[in-house]
Design a protein around this motif. Sequence first.
Motif, PDB file in Angstrom:
ATOM      1  N   ILE A 245       0.825  -1.352  -0.024  1.00 21.34           N
ATOM      2  CA  ILE A 245       0.022   0.035  -0.021  1.00 21.34           C
ATOM      3  C   ILE A 245       0.876   1.189   0.026  1.00 21.34           C
ATOM      4  N   LEU A 251      -4.686   1.228  -1.044  1.00 22.37           N
ATOM      5  CA  LEU A 251      -5.507   1.075   0.172  1.00 22.37           C
ATOM      6  C   LEU A 251      -6.785   0.601  -0.197  1.00 22.37           C
ATOM      7  N   ASN A 252      -7.520   1.377  -0.978  1.00 21.90           N
ATOM      8  CA  ASN A 252      -8.887   0.864  -1.381  1.00 21.90           C
ATOM      9  C   ASN A 252      -9.132  -0.284  -1.878  1.00 21.90           C
ATOM     10  N   LYS A 254      -7.233  -3.036  -1.144  1.00 24.58           N
ATOM     11  CA  LYS A 254      -7.132  -4.020  -0.066  1.00 24.58           C
ATOM     12  C   LYS A 254      -8.623  -3.781   0.776  1.00 24.58           C
ATOM     13  N   VAL A 255      -9.187  -2.579   0.988  1.00 19.52           N
ATOM     14  CA  VAL A 255     -10.530  -2.753   1.833  1.00 19.52           C
ATOM     15  C   VAL A 255     -11.676  -3.525   0.720  1.00 19.52           C
ATOM     16  N   SER A 259      -8.636  -7.808   2.213  1.00 24.86           N
ATOM     17  CA  SER A 259      -7.530  -8.178   2.918  1.00 24.86           C
ATOM     18  C   SER A 259      -7.103  -7.201   3.716  1.00 24.86           C
ATOM     19  N   ILE A 260      -7.668  -6.333   4.070  1.00 22.21           N
ATOM     20  CA  ILE A 260      -7.190  -5.155   4.709  1.00 22.21           C
ATOM     21  C   ILE A 260      -7.062  -5.558   6.205  1.00 22.21           C
ATOM     22  N   LYS A 261      -7.737  -6.376   6.878  1.00 22.25           N
ATOM     23  CA  LYS A 261      -7.502  -7.060   8.122  1.00 22.25           C
ATOM     24  C   LYS A 261      -6.177  -7.430   8.375  1.00 22.25           C
ATOM     25  N   CYS A 263      -3.432  -6.680   6.778  1.00 27.26           N
ATOM     26  CA  CYS A 263      -2.627  -5.448   6.528  1.00 27.26           C
ATOM     27  C   CYS A 263      -2.760  -4.338   7.885  1.00 27.26           C
ATOM     28  N   ILE A 264      -3.764  -4.360   8.463  1.00 27.16           N
ATOM     29  CA  ILE A 264      -3.998  -3.777   9.817  1.00 27.16           C
ATOM     30  C   ILE A 264      -2.894  -4.458  10.845  1.00 27.16           C
ATOM     31  N   TYR A 492      -3.517   2.713   7.532  1.00 25.66           N
ATOM     32  CA  TYR A 492      -4.986   2.492   7.263  1.00 25.66           C
ATOM     33  C   TYR A 492      -5.921   3.409   7.743  1.00 25.66           C
ATOM     34  N   ILE A 531     -13.217   1.951   6.738  1.00 28.59           N
ATOM     35  CA  ILE A 531     -12.922   0.613   7.430  1.00 28.59           C
ATOM     36  C   ILE A 531     -13.705   0.861   8.800  1.00 28.59           C
TER      37      ILE A 531
END
Length: 553
Positions: A245, A251-252, A254-255, A259-261, A263-264, A492, A531
């Motif tokens: 990212i 970023l968007n 991934k959201v 898969s953003i969780k 990444c967090i 994020y 998110i």
Amino acid sequence: MEAVKVYVGEEEREYPTGTTFLKIAKEFQNKFQNEIALAMVDNKLQELHKTVQHECHISFVTTKESAGNKAYKRSATLLMLKSFYDVVDVSKLKKVRVLYHLDNGYYCKVTGDIKINEELLKKLKNRMKELVERDIPIHKKTLNSNEAIEKFGEYGMHDKERLFKYRLVSNVNIYSIEKFEDYYYGYMVPSTGYLKNFDLCLFDEGFVLQFPDQDGGTEISGFQPPKKLFQVLKESTKWGEMIGIDTVGALNDKVADGSIKNCILIQEALFEKKIAGIVEKIIQHPDKKLIMIAGPSSSGKTTFSHRLSIQLMAQGLKPHPIPIDNYYLDRDQIPLDEHGERDFECLEALDIERFNKDMLALLAGECVEIPQFSFETGKREMKGRCLQLGKDDILVIEGIHGLNDSLSYELPKESKFKIYISALTQLNIDEHNRIPTTDVRLIRRIVRDARTRGTSAKETLSMWKSVRRGEERHIFPFQEQADIMINSALIYELAVLKLYADPLLFGIEPDEQEYNEAIRLLKFLDYFVSIPSESIPQNSIVREFIGGSCFKV
């Protein structure tokens, strides 16, 4: 053609409908020390190519003011990019990235088979000067989002392609110099002739586009790179690349794909690893009994101090937090600023003598009663909190003056370990549009102050200039003196803060002074896919602002 009344300050004039604000600005320029860049028309910010259509009140925005200064820098960036594409073999160029703000300039990096050296920068500078002398109009046109996506795909500007995919608005504003087109977040000056003052210098693996000093003048100081700060920014960029990212569009993605969780969790793990590394350095120096933490507003100092303390405890040490705020003088003794208001941010607002006396006594093994400042009563209170340092005890001292040796002038240098923390966002909107770190901190503060202090977004925005002045005077000059710098920005977080900030900013009315800044921030947040907060760990720095933290913040 119908003539309408136009009020500029206290002066009333008449102009035919269709007269540009640029023409009017030229008539009033001699009343301003700095060049006029934009117009405020009936409390709405406008570019100078716009025209008078009805009776209105105008005030002019110069390059000394924030909005005008940003317009100058934005326009100079477009000029630099246009010139860069003119002087290099485009077939060998992959991407020009505008990455960080450094010492009143933008650090830029080039990928592809292009060698950045003095010879190339000289060609680039000469081409920029040539375009300035020709005073070429900076044109603006509007495309629908699908047209913009197709156009920037053809240009190979794929970051913009991804960005527009997630925008709900149907139109995109494109700026151009001659045939070179680009997208920019924010307004521009009318022509290249405005951009006389700039410089270029080699730095690290790229170069810096330098601007005049912040006062909106014409002088450009010699480049003095903040080396520690730059290394932290580079490290944060690598973190972003590791997660995949580097822009809002990425970023968007991934959201959107779910898969953003992960990444967090990776970002939080990297941050925790950084804290653990700081503790290792502290352990290697057992004489360091005073951990001095400083950083600008909304940097997450409190949560960081808690997480640092936990890591210290995990290594067998006993940390004791001491906010420097506890050493405020009683409110009626705090000096006044130039506006006649109590200046809580100046060093003189603190009882420095008492602070040094107490810290020296603690270092000597004595038992000391630590004061506590009450913001309700405006007085220091003694509530029986006594402290005595043992072999494994360590003090964690947090406050804006923590890095300034004038605060701790009597304390031995070898006893202090200085940490500078700030939210230095590693995320860009796209390859040519930076996200200012101050915007991240401002949005954090809007959300936190509404939650913890009942402060409206309007009130937070109205105070922000004063807060920024205090940072420029009392924090930033000392940042390079830190033993360690840490970046608290999470890649994020703006997608989380958006859900909280949007309704607060929408509460500002069009006739209020803060309205234009609120609209700017709302447009900025519109780039992000939200998110939900359920995904955020309880010990995250983001929790300091949105609530739900496992710490008392």
